[in-house]
Design an enzyme around this catalytic site. Structure first.
Site, short mmCIF file in Angstrom:
data_model
loop_
_atom_site.label_atom_id
_atom_site.label_comp_id
_atom_site.label_asym_id
_atom_site.label_seq_id
_atom_site.Cartn_x
_atom_site.Cartn_y
_atom_site.Cartn_z
N PRO A 35 0.92 -1.10 0.03
CA PRO A 35 0.03 -0.02 -0.01
C PRO A 35 0.82 1.34 0.12
O PRO A 35 2.05 1.36 0.98
CB PRO A 35 -0.84 -0.06 1.16
N GLN A 47 -7.44 -1.07 1.72
CA GLN A 47 -6.85 -0.95 2.99
C GLN A 47 -7.49 0.12 3.69
O GLN A 47 -8.00 1.18 3.29
CB GLN A 47 -5.39 -0.48 2.95
N CYS A 71 0.71 2.82 10.11
CA CYS A 71 0.88 3.96 9.78
C CYS A 71 1.64 5.00 10.95
O CYS A 71 0.85 5.11 11.83
CB CYS A 71 -0.25 4.82 9.11
N LYS A 74 -1.73 -4.99 8.74
CA LYS A 74 -0.70 -4.58 8.67
C LYS A 74 -0.01 -4.00 9.92
O LYS A 74 -0.57 -3.08 10.47
CB LYS A 74 -0.59 -3.44 7.38
N GLY A 134 9.72 -3.76 4.08
CA GLY A 134 10.98 -3.14 4.41
C GLY A 134 12.07 -3.04 3.76
O GLY A 134 12.70 -4.44 4.06
N ASP A 135 12.65 -2.32 2.99
CA ASP A 135 13.96 -2.40 2.40
C ASP A 135 14.09 -3.29 1.16
O ASP A 135 15.26 -3.71 0.76
CB ASP A 135 15.17 -2.46 3.04
N ARG A 164 8.96 1.48 -1.68
CA ARG A 164 9.72 2.58 -2.30
C ARG A 164 10.35 2.10 -3.50
O ARG A 164 10.32 2.87 -4.58
CB ARG A 164 10.42 3.19 -1.20
C1 FMN Z 1 5.01 7.20 -0.21
C2 FMN Z 1 4.49 6.03 0.87
C3 FMN Z 1 3.30 5.83 1.19
C4 FMN Z 1 3.00 4.71 1.94
N1 FMN Z 1 1.49 4.51 2.29
C5 FMN Z 1 1.05 3.50 3.13
C6 FMN Z 1 -0.27 3.25 3.24
O1 FMN Z 1 -1.35 3.93 2.85
N2 FMN Z 1 -0.47 1.98 4.08
C7 FMN Z 1 0.32 1.40 4.48
O2 FMN Z 1 0.18 0.41 5.27
N3 FMN Z 1 1.63 1.61 4.27
C8 FMN Z 1 2.19 2.48 3.79
N4 FMN Z 1 3.40 2.90 3.31
C9 FMN Z 1 4.61 1.91 4.02
C10 FMN Z 1 4.95 0.87 3.10
O3 FMN Z 1 3.73 0.12 2.52
C11 FMN Z 1 5.95 -0.04 3.44
O4 FMN Z 1 5.49 -0.86 4.47
C12 FMN Z 1 7.15 0.62 3.68
O5 FMN Z 1 7.29 1.83 2.96
C13 FMN Z 1 8.56 -0.09 3.78
O6 FMN Z 1 8.71 -0.69 2.56
P1 FMN Z 1 9.61 -0.21 1.52
O7 FMN Z 1 11.11 -0.27 2.21
O8 FMN Z 1 9.84 -1.33 0.45
O9 FMN Z 1 9.53 1.06 1.12
C14 FMN Z 1 3.64 3.87 2.65
C15 FMN Z 1 5.18 4.21 2.21
C16 FMN Z 1 5.67 5.15 1.26
C17 FMN Z 1 6.99 5.40 0.99
#
Ligand code: FMN
Length: 330
Positions: free
Chosen positions: A24, A78, A108, A147, A212-213, A236
């Site tokens: 998400p 979500q 969040c 989540k 994460g990452d 990301r």
């Molecule tokens: C711009 C942005 C928006 C996000 N929006 C949500 C969201 O709406 N709901 C949610 O559960 N996590 C949200 N996240 C968290 C991501 O789903 C993810 O758990 C977190 O970025 C770690 O993963 P990554 O390292 O692959 O970025 C968001 C993250 C980013 C960077």
């Protein structure tokens, strides 16, 4: 990479054929972007978080958030909120709209959510989170997932994680996505993949999705291999690179990750813009697409220059001008 680690996985009765999925993403994982990611290999996507008491509002903006379509399945909607009855009502509405899965956000970390005692705040109130989960499970006839984060404050134990996860499982949730950071950490520091390994070991007969990452395609494979989670959710790493999923699939087949040409990038961005113009009001779409353009600029050989060009986009003509100037036509 041990390819045998790449198994299909399940969200309740839904089988997902590939274990790398779109996380998400507020402001990004909308219907147009989900469509593009799916076409490029994403097997499962989640919407951005939607506030429980807003999902029924019939404004164009809210209708866009809740939009899904035939080519957008399986998809999780979500929800974020803190009142079991309101969350249950919102979940019913999402189910009526055709969402296959209802995902509950207890992760969040943004200030507004924390002030209003939603999202990551509920990592400090695991029993309330379990109550919300139970109310939603009882309200809908489809899989419910949660989540969460590893812990609330940095110096907390992991006890709340286990109370929440075990409680939600007993309440009938079918899967958990674990962002392996504390809520307080937001996005800082390194995600704790050792924790993902422990979480999966402790919840062995449950679906555990790691988050994460996974910033590069090889990271998603490394997470699966090192932690044993059932799937990796990518956030990301997909911003500006919807080809991410195809690149992961390439790696698993022993190929170099696919690199789209500038022509192909142009065509995808044109299509993306067109979808956004149809979904959002034509007045709002260009500003909305600006942030996507800024992310897409990372794949261009002159990222800084293209980024600056996208920053100035205010109308459809501006978007077209950036593409005409910096991305060749077929
Ligand atoms: C711009 C942005 C928006 C996000 N929006 C949500 C969201 O709406 N709901 C949610 O559960 N996590 C949200 N996240 C968290 C991501 O789903 C993810 O758990 C977190 O970025 C770690 O993963 P990554 O390292 O692959 O970025 C968001 C993250 C980013 C960077």
């Amino acid at each position: 990479m041990n390819i045998s680690a790449l198994k299909p996985f399940r969200i309740g009765d839904i089988e997902i054929d590939f274990p790398v999925v779109l996380a998400p993403l507020a402001g990004y994982s909308d219907l147009p972007y989900r469509r593009l990611c799916r076409r490029l290999g994403a097997p499962y996507c989640t919407t951005e978080m939607m506030l429980d008491r807003c999902v029924a509002i019939q404004s164009r903006q809210q209708m866009a958030l809740i939009a899904t379509d035939e080519d957008d399945h399986p998809v999780a909607g979500q929800l974020i909120g803190n009142d079991p009855a309101v969350m249950a009502e919102a979940a019913r509405l999402l189910a009526d709209k055709g969402f296959d899965v209802i995902d509950l956000n207890f992760a969040c970390p943004v200030n507004k959510a924390m002030r209003r005692k939603r999202g990551g705040f509920l990592m400090s109130k695991p029993h309330l989170a379990v109550e919300i989960t139970r109310a939603v499970v009882e309200a809908v006839d489809r899989p419910v997932t949660i989540k969460v984060r590893q812990r609330f404050a940095d110096d907390d134990s992991e006890e709340n994680f286990w109370i929440l996860a075990e409680g939600a499982r007993q309440a009938g949730a079918v899967a958990v996505t674990v962002h392996a950071r504390s809520v307080a950490q937001k996005y800082q520091g390194v995600a704790d993949w050792d924790f993902l390994k422990r979480a999966k070991a402790g919840l062995a007969d449950w679906t555990v999705i790691g988050s994460g990452d996974c910033l590069r395609p090889q990271d998603a494979l490394a997470m699966l291999e090192q932690t044993g989670v059932d799937a990796a959710a990518v956030a990301r790493g997909v911003l500006g690179n919807p080809w991410f999923f195809r690149q992961v699939r390439d790696l698993t087949e022993g190929n170099q990750p696919y690199q789209p040409s500038l022509i192909e990038q142009r065509e995808l961005m044109l299509e993306h813009f067109d979808m956004a113009m149809k979904l959002y009001s034509p007045r709002k779409a260009p500003a909305f697409m600006r942030k996507f353009g800024i992310k897409y600029s990372r794949m261009h050989p002159q990222p800084k220059r293209i980024r600056m060009a996208f920053v100035g986009v205010k109308c459809p003509e501006d978007w077209q001008k950036v593409l005409d100037e910096y991305y060749p036509k077929r």
